[in-house]
Motif scaffolding. Structure first.
Motif, PDB file in Angstrom:
ATOM      1  N   PHE A 146       0.809  -1.191  -0.110  1.00 18.01           N
ATOM      2  CA  PHE A 146      -0.061   0.140   0.014  1.00 18.01           C
ATOM      3  C   PHE A 146       0.941   1.348  -0.021  1.00 18.01           C
ATOM      4  O   PHE A 146       1.723   1.199   0.938  1.00 18.01           O
ATOM      5  N   ASP A 147       0.621   2.480  -1.022  1.00 12.65           N
ATOM      6  CA  ASP A 147       1.525   3.472  -0.794  1.00 12.65           C
ATOM      7  C   ASP A 147       0.413   4.762  -0.919  1.00 12.65           C
ATOM      8  O   ASP A 147      -0.485   4.708  -1.859  1.00 12.65           O
ATOM      9  N   TRP A 148       0.937   5.427  -0.148  1.00  9.90           N
ATOM     10  CA  TRP A 148       0.045   6.878  -0.023  1.00  9.90           C
ATOM     11  C   TRP A 148       1.036   7.857  -0.626  1.00  9.90           C
ATOM     12  O   TRP A 148       2.172   8.117   0.010  1.00  9.90           O
ATOM     13  N   GLN A 149       0.811   8.334  -1.895  1.00 11.74           N
ATOM     14  CA  GLN A 149       1.677   9.103  -2.680  1.00 11.74           C
ATOM     15  C   GLN A 149       1.238  10.601  -2.576  1.00 11.74           C
ATOM     16  O   GLN A 149       0.309  11.092  -3.199  1.00 11.74           O
ATOM     17  N   ARG A 150       1.492  11.376  -1.502  1.00  7.59           N
ATOM     18  CA  ARG A 150       1.089  12.782  -1.237  1.00  7.59           C
ATOM     19  C   ARG A 150       1.178  13.542  -2.364  1.00  7.59           C
ATOM     20  O   ARG A 150       0.331  14.675  -2.677  1.00  7.59           O
ATOM     21  N   ASN A 151       2.271  13.562  -3.338  1.00  7.67           N
ATOM     22  CA  ASN A 151       2.342  14.732  -4.366  1.00  7.67           C
ATOM     23  C   ASN A 151       2.104  13.676  -5.719  1.00  7.67           C
ATOM     24  O   ASN A 151       2.712  14.286  -6.812  1.00  7.67           O
TER      25      ASN A 151
END
Length: 314
Positions: A146-151
């Motif tokens: 799981f990846d949260w990609q802020r930008n």
């Protein structure tokens, strides 16, 4: 933010964007009390009813920290114990406190300039959490990156908005970890990039799929260039196949965070484009969905599993 040896300091850019508590820039600890990086974290919970009205009761399998809340993997089976739903839930507390600074948590990095790792420019994968799925009969997926990609990330005007990446890996966790970081493409070792970019035999990929490139600790990504957002359409939710050494290694929904929090979809589904053949006999999903609950939880699912048989030459 730069990391050099055991010392770390905040960059001015990172501080300007706000602060979030990090624990040693390492994977967060699961709610079960062990790092969420291997089979030791596998502990099926009691039946946990999900508030998505049309979903069956989901069973909690793995749970890790994110912000002030949690990311969870859940599942449901049919009467023969084959997969019916695979789910990843980001609870309301996590959605309200998603990490913002630094952009990456330091798990997929390469010191390009040999001057210490800059978490804003030398890294990929955003804020990563690794979770597990149960060993259900016929289930090809073993674990979740799981990846949260802020930008967001490249390509520009495609996936460059804040979003979530859900890598449903068929590739073994240990084998995935052998994909090295380096200076090529999206922080990948240049020799490993060549391995990642090896073409997949035609029968195992949807016709016409291609783009966008390889990444360290992941492999290549292949999407439909004629579908949104690659075709210029709005970025809501999209789908990619991951490849390594000429094989499909993960299935990846990509979901726009701003779309979720603005539109608050009670249920938004789309079909998953299938390859003509699969390499491994098993049960595969044909639909992906995003649900936003009245409590603010977000649940992402793979659904409508169907049995597929690999050809003899797979």
């Amino acid at each position: 933010m730069k990391i050099s040896g055991r010392r770390a300091r905040w960059s001015l850019l990172g501080l300007a964007c706000g602060t979030t508590a990090l624990i040693g820039l390492a994977p967060m600890v699961s709610a079960l009390g062990t790092p969420a990086t291997g089979p030791a974290t596998r502990a099926a919970g009691a039946g946990a009813a999900e508030d998505g009205g049309d979903l069956p009761a989901l069973t909690l399998f793995n749970k890790v920290s994110l912000g002030d809340g949690f990311v969870q993997t859940l599942y449901a089976t049919d009467d023969t114990n084959h997969p019916k739903v695979l789910a990843v839930k980001v609870d309301a507390a996590a959605m309200k406190t998603l990490p913002t600074t630094p952009t990456n948590d330091g798990q997929t990095c390469f010191d390009k300039d040999n001057n210490g790792i800059d978490l804003e420019t030398d890294c990929a994968s955003g804020h990563e959490r690794d979770l597990w799925f149960p060993k259900l009969p016929g289930l090809p997926f073993q674990w979740m990156m799981f990846d949260w990609q802020r930008n967001g990330h490249g390509p520009s005007h495609v996936f460059d908005k804040p979003h979530f990446d859900f890598h449903f890996f068929m590739q073994d966790f240990t084998e995935r970890n052998k994909i090295r970081t380096g200076p090529c493409n999206l922080v990948i070792n240049c020799d490993d990039e060549k391995t990642a970019m090896k073409p997949v035999p035609e029968q195992f990929m949807p016709p016409g799929w291609g783009m966008p490139g390889a990444a360290g600790r992941m492999g290549n990504h292949i999407i439909d260039p004629n579908a949104a957002p690659a075709n210029g359409g709005p970025f809501t939710q999209a789908f990619a196949y991951g490849t390594w050494d000429g094989h499909v290694t993960y299935w990846e929904p990509v979901v726009n965070k701003d779309w979720i929090t603005t539109e608050k979809p009670a249920k938004a589904c789309q079909p998953i484009t299938q390859a003509p053949e699969v390499e491994t006999t098993g049960y595969y999903p044909t639909q992906m969905c995003t649900r936003y609950s009245t409590a603010g939880d977000v649940t992402f699912t793979l659904e409508n599993f169907t049995s597929r048989t690999a050809p003899d030459n797979a």
